[in-house]
Motif scaffolding. Sequence first.
Motif, PDB file in Angstrom:
ATOM      1  N   ALA A  75       1.149  -0.885  -0.029  1.00 31.07           N
ATOM      2  CA  ALA A  75      -0.016  -0.023  -0.600  1.00 31.07           C
ATOM      3  C   ALA A  75       1.003   1.415  -0.019  1.00 31.07           C
ATOM      4  O   ALA A  75       0.699   2.131  -0.120  1.00 31.07           O
ATOM      5  N   ALA A  76       2.312   1.323   0.845  1.00 32.41           N
ATOM      6  CA  ALA A  76       2.561   2.798   0.700  1.00 32.41           C
ATOM      7  C   ALA A  76       3.461   2.466  -0.819  1.00 32.41           C
ATOM      8  O   ALA A  76       3.287   3.859  -1.164  1.00 32.41           O
ATOM      9  N   ALA A  77       3.596   1.472  -1.203  1.00 29.65           N
ATOM     10  CA  ALA A  77       4.691   1.252  -2.163  1.00 29.65           C
ATOM     11  C   ALA A  77       4.263   1.856  -3.816  1.00 29.65           C
ATOM     12  O   ALA A  77       3.958   2.883  -4.317  1.00 29.65           O
ATOM     13  N   LEU A  78       1.996   1.890  -3.760  1.00 30.56           N
ATOM     14  CA  LEU A  78       1.739   2.461  -4.764  1.00 30.56           C
ATOM     15  C   LEU A  78       1.515   3.627  -4.316  1.00 30.56           C
ATOM     16  O   LEU A  78       1.287   3.780  -5.409  1.00 30.56           O
ATOM     17  N   LEU A  79       0.534   4.345  -3.183  1.00 32.86           N
ATOM     18  CA  LEU A  79       1.023   5.472  -2.578  1.00 32.86           C
ATOM     19  C   LEU A  79       2.107   6.220  -3.659  1.00 32.86           C
ATOM     20  O   LEU A  79       1.902   7.349  -4.254  1.00 32.86           O
ATOM     21  N   MET A  80       3.065   5.711  -3.363  1.00 30.16           N
ATOM     22  CA  MET A  80       4.413   6.443  -3.332  1.00 30.16           C
ATOM     23  C   MET A  80       4.470   6.543  -4.763  1.00 30.16           C
ATOM     24  O   MET A  80       4.548   7.715  -5.695  1.00 30.16           O
ATOM     25  N   VAL A  81       4.315   5.701  -5.908  1.00 26.21           N
ATOM     26  CA  VAL A  81       4.510   5.843  -6.855  1.00 26.21           C
ATOM     27  C   VAL A  81       3.194   6.084  -7.937  1.00 26.21           C
ATOM     28  O   VAL A  81       3.257   6.989  -9.256  1.00 26.21           O
ATOM     29  N   THR A  82       2.303   5.671  -7.236  1.00 24.34           N
ATOM     30  CA  THR A  82       1.346   7.635  -7.855  1.00 24.34           C
ATOM     31  C   THR A  82       1.209   8.778  -7.428  1.00 24.34           C
ATOM     32  O   THR A  82       0.875   9.394  -8.254  1.00 24.34           O
ATOM     33  N   HIS A  83       1.940   8.881  -5.878  1.00 24.20           N
ATOM     34  CA  HIS A  83       2.695  10.322  -6.231  1.00 24.20           C
ATOM     35  C   HIS A  83       3.595  10.771  -7.549  1.00 24.20           C
ATOM     36  O   HIS A  83       3.914  12.061  -8.029  1.00 24.20           O
ATOM     37  N   THR A  84       4.598   9.574  -7.301  1.00 26.42           N
ATOM     38  CA  THR A  84       5.726   9.763  -8.009  1.00 26.42           C
ATOM     39  C   THR A  84       5.092  10.263  -9.128  1.00 26.42           C
ATOM     40  O   THR A  84       5.573  11.414 -10.132  1.00 26.42           O
ATOM     41  N   TYR A  85       4.401   9.667  -9.433  1.00 24.47           N
ATOM     42  CA  TYR A  85       3.903   9.784 -11.466  1.00 24.47           C
ATOM     43  C   TYR A  85       2.954  10.512 -12.295  1.00 24.47           C
ATOM     44  O   TYR A  85       2.820  10.966 -12.936  1.00 24.47           O
ATOM     45  N   ALA A  86       2.256  10.878 -10.478  1.00 20.28           N
ATOM     46  CA  ALA A  86       0.755  11.591 -10.804  1.00 20.28           C
ATOM     47  C   ALA A  86      -0.222  11.665 -12.100  1.00 20.28           C
ATOM     48  O   ALA A  86      -0.251  12.550 -12.894  1.00 20.28           O
ATOM     49  N   SER A  87       0.024  10.099 -12.890  1.00 18.42           N
ATOM     50  CA  SER A  87      -0.975  10.040 -14.283  1.00 18.42           C
ATOM     51  C   SER A  87      -2.316   9.144 -13.442  1.00 18.42           C
ATOM     52  O   SER A  87      -1.947   8.323 -12.797  1.00 18.42           O
ATOM     53  N   VAL A  88      -2.833   9.377 -14.485  1.00 17.99           N
ATOM     54  CA  VAL A  88      -4.011   8.303 -13.980  1.00 17.99           C
ATOM     55  C   VAL A  88      -3.803   6.989 -14.563  1.00 17.99           C
ATOM     56  O   VAL A  88      -5.037   6.474 -14.070  1.00 17.99           O
ATOM     57  N   TRP A  89      -2.813   7.147 -15.637  1.00 13.12           N
ATOM     58  CA  TRP A  89      -2.416   5.913 -15.986  1.00 13.12           C
ATOM     59  C   TRP A  89      -1.558   4.992 -14.731  1.00 13.12           C
ATOM     60  O   TRP A  89      -1.948   3.427 -15.311  1.00 13.12           O
ATOM     61  N   ILE A  90      -0.949   5.445 -13.853  1.00 12.11           N
ATOM     62  CA  ILE A  90      -0.772   4.927 -12.910  1.00 12.11           C
ATOM     63  C   ILE A  90      -1.902   4.948 -11.455  1.00 12.11           C
ATOM     64  O   ILE A  90      -1.856   3.153 -10.986  1.00 12.11           O
TER      65      ILE A  90
END
Length: 187
Positions: A75-90
């Motif tokens: 869950a932490a990693a998923l939140l971090m990648v959504t923050h990093t990439y800031a893309s609906v595709w992620i």
Amino acid sequence: MWTIPNIITIFRVLLIPVFVVVYFLDWRWAQELGAFIFWLAAITDWFDGYLARKLKQSSAFGAFLDPVADKLIVAAALLMVTHTYASVWITVPAIVLLMREIYVSALREWMGQNGSSATVKVSFIGKSKTMAQMLALIGLLSGLEYFMGFPIYWVTLGKILLYFSAVLSLWSMVAYTRAAWKDLSKS
């Protein structure tokens, strides 16, 4: 409680804040080091299960904490990648993965309370989803497309595996629901 597998699982839980802090440090290789810490946590997940079986050190505490540790770091990693990439595709596949984890955890808890936990035990599809998800997150967290001038395309592979794991996630969620449907429809 203080068995080798349980100590490894506790170590994995303690790695979570280290992983998050390191990933967001203002260092040149912070994301790569964060991805390495995530990889280390993913590997310890395999080791604690293997050692629990090999050393015959399975315990109720380990059976509880191991899946919790997995869900927390993913869950932490998923939140971090959504923050990093800031893309609906992620974000969309990340949310699908999070929703599935919550749903299946609740389903397993409910089935366990009704004495039917074997009905929703971990399947090959679930294990495949976990492997694809972990590899996807390592690739996305690393941010690497090139290493020492050579193309490695980890981010691209991470994106592909994120979608693949989201599909497997939905597939396994449906399979678990179908397996539990008889018990679910009794009420």
